[in-house]
Write a protein that holds these residues in place. Structure first.
Motif, PDB file in Angstrom:
ATOM      1  N   MET A  23       0.815  -1.225   0.000  1.00 44.48           N
ATOM      2  CA  MET A  23       0.000   0.000   0.000  1.00 44.48           C
ATOM      3  C   MET A  23       0.840   1.263   0.000  1.00 44.48           C
ATOM      4  SD  MET A  23      -3.312  -0.936   2.369  1.00 44.48           S
ATOM      5  CE  MET A  23      -2.357  -1.622   3.719  1.00 44.48           C
ATOM      6  N   LEU A  24       2.110   1.170   0.364  1.00 39.63           N
ATOM      7  CA  LEU A  24       2.988   2.334   0.284  1.00 39.63           C
ATOM      8  C   LEU A  24       3.245   2.742  -1.160  1.00 39.63           C
ATOM      9  CD1 LEU A  24       5.634   1.520   3.050  1.00 39.63           C
ATOM     10  CD2 LEU A  24       3.814   3.225   3.149  1.00 39.63           C
ATOM     11  N   LEU A  25       3.020   1.819  -2.106  1.00 38.25           N
ATOM     12  CA  LEU A  25       3.221   2.119  -3.520  1.00 38.25           C
ATOM     13  C   LEU A  25       2.047   2.876  -4.114  1.00 38.25           C
ATOM     14  CD1 LEU A  25       4.661  -1.340  -4.664  1.00 38.25           C
ATOM     15  CD2 LEU A  25       5.931   0.688  -3.934  1.00 38.25           C
ATOM     16  N   TYR A  26       0.918   2.903  -3.403  1.00 40.57           N
ATOM     17  CA  TYR A  26      -0.274   3.591  -3.895  1.00 40.57           C
ATOM     18  C   TYR A  26      -0.242   5.060  -3.483  1.00 40.57           C
ATOM     19  CZ  TYR A  26      -2.645  -0.766  -5.177  1.00 40.57           C
ATOM     20  OH  TYR A  26      -3.000  -1.951  -5.767  1.00 40.57           O
ATOM     21  N   ASP A  27      -0.788   5.898  -4.340  1.00 38.01           N
ATOM     22  CA  ASP A  27      -0.975   7.293  -3.976  1.00 38.01           C
ATOM     23  C   ASP A  27      -1.978   7.371  -2.827  1.00 38.01           C
ATOM     24  OD1 ASP A  27      -2.655   9.996  -4.410  1.00 38.01           O
ATOM     25  OD2 ASP A  27      -0.592  10.283  -5.115  1.00 38.01           O
ATOM     26  N   ASP A  28      -1.790   8.340  -1.946  1.00 35.64           N
ATOM     27  CA  ASP A  28      -2.626   8.394  -0.748  1.00 35.64           C
ATOM     28  C   ASP A  28      -4.075   8.737  -1.070  1.00 35.64           C
ATOM     29  OD1 ASP A  28      -2.004   7.910   2.074  1.00 35.64           O
ATOM     30  OD2 ASP A  28      -2.987   9.852   2.395  1.00 35.64           O
ATOM     31  N   ARG A  29      -4.344   9.221  -2.297  1.00 32.45           N
ATOM     32  CA  ARG A  29      -5.729   9.499  -2.675  1.00 32.45           C
ATOM     33  C   ARG A  29      -6.483   8.228  -3.084  1.00 32.45           C
ATOM     34  NH1 ARG A  29      -2.763  13.808  -4.703  1.00 32.45           N
ATOM     35  NH2 ARG A  29      -3.389  15.873  -3.949  1.00 32.45           N
ATOM     36  N   GLN A  30      -5.757   7.144  -3.308  1.00 29.80           N
ATOM     37  CA  GLN A  30      -6.380   5.878  -3.711  1.00 29.80           C
ATOM     38  C   GLN A  30      -6.824   5.104  -2.464  1.00 29.80           C
ATOM     39  OE1 GLN A  30      -2.807   4.936  -6.248  1.00 29.80           O
ATOM     40  NE2 GLN A  30      -4.389   4.314  -7.706  1.00 29.80           N
ATOM     41  N   ARG A  31      -7.681   5.741  -1.710  1.00 31.18           N
ATOM     42  CA  ARG A  31      -8.030   5.169  -0.398  1.00 31.18           C
ATOM     43  C   ARG A  31      -8.926   3.950  -0.511  1.00 31.18           C
ATOM     44  NH1 ARG A  31      -8.347  10.777   0.618  1.00 31.18           N
ATOM     45  NH2 ARG A  31      -6.610  11.500   1.897  1.00 31.18           N
TER      46      ARG A  31
END
Length: 547
Positions: A23-31
């Protein structure tokens, strides 16, 4: 070659570790994607935990043994790192997963938007918790202890507010001091014994030279301070109520089990190193645990009576739960017997679920129109997030019978934590007291003092929670709060778990009784660990199993 199913013991550590890193690879907006991964990982943990629980009972998969082992790096005991699965550790793994799933669902109702990397921090917290419950040596206990603390620092500061920052700084300072005590204590123990393996220490404690036994006891006492601080033993618990009250609701709910990490370690090491068969060290620390545990219960119920809000009250209820288990652990060291300890383990599971439920009820019961939306908007501004790129911020949609659902859930928590029939809190307290008075090895002073404090704690809990309930559900003329289904569903799920524990009370108590008997026989643990053989015949294989 080692069967693939035997690698399942390490899965409770690897699943959240991989999910958190992914999940660190995801942008923080991709909640939404992060929430899906996080809940999926928690559900996988639950299935794994139940399978490991079945293995701990001694089924065909475990070869008829009640304890399983895993050699990391395939190094022989006591030189290598070993994971140990028995009834107690399996029970704690199940409790972590059962609490994590509703908490994550609840966090999906806007709470995970208050800051960055909430889901990854949550998964890393699960790594530390599961690792602490599975590890078989003190060095890796320290490693997992620090992992869960590092994740908890970020989760506690998740969001905004002066109270949160101030409580977070106090929390970090206390735990850094506790970690220092942990290292000093471990160093002294290693200096005396030359090992950090719990099983090896259990076998060596009887043969420690008298000239070095005092140093060994000093190391154990200093290390114990670290875990008693985490467990909230009075007077080391002054930081806990404010810290838990300042946390976001889902974070506080998960923190309800973090005090049990300290309780677990104290229980595990006490029964391995200082039980009745430990020679001159038998019963070491029991007096502190008995009277310190009861003092913690007194401090907790006085805090419940003086608290004006549900958040601070729930934090003090956590202290009552921890104090009860610590006192029973001390009584078990003095010959309290397995029956009393099994009742305490049952009560620990029940009270942890109930306090977690109370923390999830805290915000919906005190919600003001637009309050959470304003807080989330402030947080978005602080982190530079663009509201147009995220889901619309909503307080929630009113569901039919909101106050009825909240009231019934709150009432269930009141019955459990107050120890009133017919729910599981009553069953646990009756089991404890039955075991205590059915054992002739304890002094009447200890028995009657514990009974008095336990009854007073239950009475104070009922008074405090009834007062909050009247103010919220009867004396308030305001309109029912708007509550999301994602906030109600986790609460109902936790209440259903409590109900299931009550309905299946006989089955759960039988498991707890077998767990308590195994704890009273440390040879099951130590002999099993040293019977673990290295795996041969396969390159790159890292694992082990009991002969």
């Amino acid at each position: 070659m080692m069967p693939a199913t035997e690698h399942l013991i390490i899965a409770p550590i690897l699943i959240p570790l991989i999910a958190g890193a992914l999940m660190l690879l995801y942008d923080d907006r991709q909640r939404k994607a992060k929430l899906t991964i996080s809940i999926g990982a928690a559900i996988a943990l639950l299935f794994v935990a139940f399978e490991l629980l079945n293995r701990s009972k001694g089924n065909a998969l475990s070869g008829g043994n009640e304890i399983s082992f895993y050699l990391l790096g395939n190094w022989a005991v006591p030189f290598g790192i070993i994971l140990v699965l028995d009834r107690l550790s399996a029970m704690m793994l199940v409790l972590v997963a059962l609490l994590a799933i509703p908490t994550l669902i609840y966090a999906g109702a806007n709470w995970h938007k208050q800051g960055q990397h909430f889901q990854s921090l949550f998964q890393f917290l699960l790594v530390g918790l599961n690792g602490a419950f599975l590890t078989g040596d003190l060095f890796n206990l320290f490693v997992f202890f620090e992992v869960l603390l590092a994740a908890s620092y970020g989760l506690l500061l998740h969001g905004s507010g002066q109270l949160k920052v101030r409580a977070g700084l106090h929390y970090i300072a206390m735990n850094l001091a506790a970690s220092l005590f942990f290292l000093i204590g471990v160093s002294l123990i290693y200096g005396v014994t030359g090992t950090l393996s719990m099983a090896h220490l259990s076998q060596m404690v009887m043969n420690i030279p008298e000239s070095e036994r005092a140093l060994f006891h000093a190391g154990a006492a200093i290390m114990g301070i670290a875990f008693l601080t985490k467990a909230g033993l009075w007077p080391l618990s002054f930081w806990l109520p404010t810290t838990y009250m300042a946390s976001a609701a889902p974070v506080a709910a998960m923190f309800a089990i973090m005090t049990k990490v300290g309780v677990y370690v104290i229980l595990r090491l006490s029964m391995l190193l200082f039980a009745q068969g430990a020679g001159e060290s038998a019963g070491f620390g029991s007096t502190v645990l008995i009277w310190g545990g009861m003092a913690t219960m007194v401090y907790g119920f006085l805090g419940v009576l003086s608290a004006q809000g549900l958040g601070r009250m729930a934090a003090h209820l956590v202290l009552i739960s921890s104090g009860t288990i610590l006192a029973v652990t001390g009584l078990a060291l003095e010959g309290g017997g397995a029956a009393m300890l099994s009742g305490a383990l049952y009560y620990m599971i029940s009270s942890t679920l109930a306090t977690g439920t109370l923390f999830l009820l805290l915000e919906p019961m005190s919600r003001e129109e637009g309050g959470i939306a304003a807080m989330l908007a402030l947080t978005s501004d602080a982190y530079g997030l663009d509201p147009d790129d995220d889901e619309e911020v909503e307080v929630g949609t009113a569901i039919p019978g909101t106050m009825t659902v909240l009231g019934l859930s709150f009432g269930a928590c009141l019955l459990v934590l107050g120890g009133l029939p017919p729910l599981s809190g009553f069953i646990g307290k009756v089991a404890m007291l039955t075991g205590m008075f059915g054992n002739g090895d304890l002094s009447p002073l200890q028995n009657w003092t514990f009974l008095t404090v336990l009854m007073l704690a239950g009475f104070a809990t009922v008074i405090g929670l009834v007062r909050i309930g009247i103010q919220t559900f009867w004396a308030s003329d305001s309109a029912p709060p708007k509550v999301m289904a994602m906030e109600i569903a986790p609460v109902l799920l936790l209440v259903a778990m409590i109900g299931l524990m009550t309905v299946r009370g006989d089955d759960v108590l039988r498991y707890m009784d077998a767990t308590a008997r195994a704890l009273h026989d440390p040879l099951i643990y130590s002999d099993g660990v040293f019977a673990t053989r290295r795996v041969t015949g396969g390159a790159g294989t890292a694992g082990g199993e009991s002969e």
